[in-house]
Design a protein around this motif. Structure first.
Motif, PDB file in Angstrom:
ATOM      1  N   ASN A   1      80.438  17.516  -2.721  1.00  0.00           N
ATOM      2  CA  ASN A   1      81.619  18.046  -2.042  1.00  0.00           C
ATOM      3  C   ASN A   1      82.039  17.158  -0.874  1.00  0.00           C
ATOM      4  O   ASN A   1      83.234  16.963  -0.629  1.00  0.00           O
TER       5      ASN A   1
ATOM      6  N   LYS B   1      83.809  14.213  -2.313  1.00  0.00           N
ATOM      7  CA  LYS B   1      85.153  14.597  -2.760  1.00  0.00           C
ATOM      8  C   LYS B   1      86.097  14.737  -1.573  1.00  0.00           C
ATOM      9  O   LYS B   1      87.263  14.355  -1.660  1.00  0.00           O
TER      10      LYS B   1
ATOM     11  N   HIS C   1      87.156  11.268  -0.432  1.00  0.00           N
ATOM     12  CA  HIS C   1      88.124  10.683  -1.361  1.00  0.00           C
ATOM     13  C   HIS C   1      89.492  11.360  -1.229  1.00  0.00           C
ATOM     14  O   HIS C   1      90.526  10.691  -1.299  1.00  0.00           O
TER      15      HIS C   1
END
Length: 120
Positions: A29, A32, A35
């Protein structure tokens, strides 16, 4: 052959240990969110490479990385100040809760440079 054994050991640990699964999910997580922040910052030029020369393209490609790192440093500093203020006020801040907070957030970033001022 050895690689298969290592993968099997990892799979066995992952499937049998719920704490380990949560740790892996938390790491995924965080990746992510970093990103997502980079993607959002890169969209200022709508994700297009606007330069012709390879060295200029490389410089443009590194810009979102520098800005992403600056945003993460900014959020880290202010999260630290907020935790410090809570502790100075006598409130207990659990380290387990802090382990789940990531400074790679994009909700507080003003991407377009407009500032809203409340006159009231």
């Amino acid at each position: 052959m050895v690689e298969g054994v290592v993968r099997g050991q990892y799979a066995a640990k992952y499937l049998s240990d719920p704490v380990y699964r949560r740790k892996i999910a938390r790491q995924l997580n965080r990746g992510k969110s970093i990103h997502a922040l980079r993607r959002q910052l890169h969209c200022a030029r709508e994700g297009k490479v606007a330069r012709r020369q390879p060295e200029q393209q490389n410089a443009q490609a590194w810009c979102p990385t520098v800005v992403t790192n600056a945003v993460i440093c900014w959020h880290t500093e202010y999260l630290d100040l907020a935790v410090g203020e809570l502790r100075a006020a006598g409130r207990e801040v659990d380290a387990e809760v802090l382990a789940h907070i990531s400074p790679a957030r994009n909700s507080a970033v003003n991407y377009y440079g407009s500032i809203t001022i409340d006159y009231e």
